[in-house]
Design a protein around this motif. Structure first.
Motif, PDB file in Angstrom:
ATOM      1  N   HIS A 365       0.489  -1.342  -0.043  1.00  0.00           N
ATOM      2  CA  HIS A 365      -0.156   0.054   0.095  1.00  0.00           C
ATOM      3  C   HIS A 365       1.342   0.865   0.142  1.00  0.00           C
ATOM      4  N   THR A 377      -9.275  -0.174  -4.290  1.00  0.00           N
ATOM      5  CA  THR A 377      -8.412  -1.630  -3.115  1.00  0.00           C
ATOM      6  C   THR A 377      -9.786  -2.510  -2.231  1.00  0.00           C
ATOM      7  N   TYR A 401      -4.912  -4.896  -3.964  1.00  0.00           N
ATOM      8  CA  TYR A 401      -4.979  -3.142  -4.502  1.00  0.00           C
ATOM      9  C   TYR A 401      -4.949  -3.839  -5.856  1.00  0.00           C
TER      10      TYR A 401
END
Length: 481
Positions: A365, A377, A401
């Protein structure tokens, strides 16, 4: 005849060094593997394997405590610390023996059991008094534990993570400084083996987690099991046969000071590369502010020189499989320098063997945020995941992600059950360049923990605008299957 004693000199016979040696030896017989220290690799002696032996014993003990929910009445476990540590040492020595035997299997003419330092870019001074010149050199000298200066107040009650694996019994109490990979694994394991433990961290770090949602979730779960302070100001001193720790939580407005006494203090504050004693000042190598050589991670070449880095000495990715990859690249390039080639690295994958486990896969992230990547996400909470509830391991969160433009999976961070296995699936998917939709076309057996991954992927597809909202609570037995 060559102006050099050998074509390639490899400094260090750990994982990276042995792989570099093997790669170079495919192209030249003029090679020296130089190492004056204990053989056996960091992983086998003081890293991956002995720590997992301690964790295995700890998880068995914890499982014996956690039987009531299944309707099973069992006596609390009786921990025989001496027996736990004997098995650890015996198995550790067995793993070390395999690595030592590998080096002993190399031709004697190739192995020099001495230390080496640089005289100049091509010349090495050996600890036995001789010198050796090499056309190319691989620095694979590994790493050692790093001890923060304030912890030295504990005197000889200060232990490193390396020291633990030579214990003959367990202490009654331990202050663990460092909430990274090593601190979490060892702190939780000792707690589960009956040691009174308190973990002290800095900067709110919880292992390698960078996603705030995952980090907050993990911190809460750990705090329910053992005392932990993720951002503590502390002072350490020895008083007789005990270590006194005084601390305050740095985020508390009143900064109330607390005090507790422990039998030992464990410094789990990371490792540092073994390059500071190589006399790099005698070379022309470019170095960073810490004195470490600056290298290309795709070729392992330092600048445009004939010197290459590999393994923990590079302080890049201190993981065994990464060390092996780096050794392979460095050894091959060293043997054919000046023809040096860059090689794409594999998808990043790291695992912390706490419970629940932590897995970092692909781009983190923090990576994606720092690079201003346009990503969506998706997540799944394992609290209601079918198989996790059946097994009584329904605690954890997975965050995925994916690139908004393409739907391609970029990375994930996980704190949850079977993270070591789900992490591999995701790493392979990312390595293959799959989109979220393509991964969802693969089979998911029922009932498995991997169905939780499917729910997370479905939520990611929805966040991308590429799929509908999935069934509530991952109804794996119903139409959501």
């Amino acid at each position: 005849m060559s102006e050099f004693d050998v074509d390639v000199a490899v400094l260090g016979a750990g994982t990276a060094g042995m792989v570099a040696y093997r790669e170079a030896a495919k192209q030249t017989d003029s090679i020296a593997l130089i190492d004056g220290g204990p053989l056996g690799t960091t992983c086998a002696r003081v890293g991956c394997m002995p720590s997992k032996l301690l964790i295995a014993a700890a998880n068995i003990a914890q499982g014996m405590r956690d039987t009531e929910r299944f309707g099973i009445r069992a006596n609390p476990p009786r921990i025989d610390g001496a027996a736990v540590m004997k098995r650890l040492r015996d198995e550790r020595d067995r793993f070390v023996g395999f690595a030592v035997d590998e080096v002993k299997g190399f031709p004697d003419r190739h192995v020099i059991r001495e230390y080496a330092t640089f005289v100049d870019d091509h010349t090495l001074k050996l600890s036995g008094g001789g010198t050796l010149t090499a056309r190319a050199i691989v620095i694979a000298t590994g790493s050692r534990t790093n001890i923060a200066k304030p912890l030295e107040g504990a005197g000889d009650l200060l232990m490193t993570s390396d020291d633990i694996f030579d214990w003959h019994d367990l202490p009654k109490s331990a202050a663990v400084f460092g909430a990274g990979v090593i601190g979490l694994e060892l702190g939780q394991a000792l707690h589960r083996l009956g040691v009174r433990v308190r973990v002290f961290g800095r900067d709110h770090a919880v292992g390698p987690i960078s996603d705030e949602d995952v980090r907050s979730y993990a911190a809460g779960v750990f705090e329910q099991e053992f005392p932990a302070h993720w951002h503590a100001d502390s002072k350490v001193e020895r008083d007789g046969d005990e270590v006194v720790v005084r601390w305050s939580d740095a985020d508390d407005d009143d900064a109330t000071e607390h005090e507790e006494r422990f039998d030992v203090l464990i410094a789990a504050t990371g490792r540092r590369p073994n390059v500071d004693k190589l006399n790099l000042d005698a070379t022309s190598l470019p170095r960073d502010e810490k004195g470490s050589p600056i290298f290309d991670p795709l070729s392992m070449q330092v600048g445009d020189s004939h010197i290459f880095m590999a393994g923990d000495a590079s302080a890049d990715l201190p993981l065994l499989h990464e060390a092996a990859d780096e050794g392979r690249i460095a050894g091959k390039n060293a043997a054919r320098v000046p023809q040096v080639y860059r090689k794409a690295r594999r998808t990043p994958l790291s695992i912390v063997f706490c419970e629940p486990q932590i897995a970092m896969i692909g781009a983190s992230h923090a990576d994606l945020t720092e690079e201003a990547t346009d990503f969506a996400t998706g997540e799944v909470d394992f609290a209601d995941q079918g198989r996790a509830r059946v097994m009584g391991v329904n605690s954890g969160i997975l965050r995925l992600y994916a690139a908004r433009k393409t739907g391609r999976l970029l990375g994930a961070e996980m704190f949850g059950p079977a993270a070591e296995h789900i992490g591999h699936l995701l790493a392979w998917a990312i390595e293959s360049g799959l989109t979220v939709d393509q991964i969802l076309e693969h089979p998911f057996y029922h009932p498995t923990l991997e169905e939780g991954l499917r729910t997370g992927l479905r939520n990611t597809a929805r966040a991308l605008g590429m799929g509908p909202k999935p069934p509530l609570r991952s109804i794996d037995c119903g139409p959501g299957g």
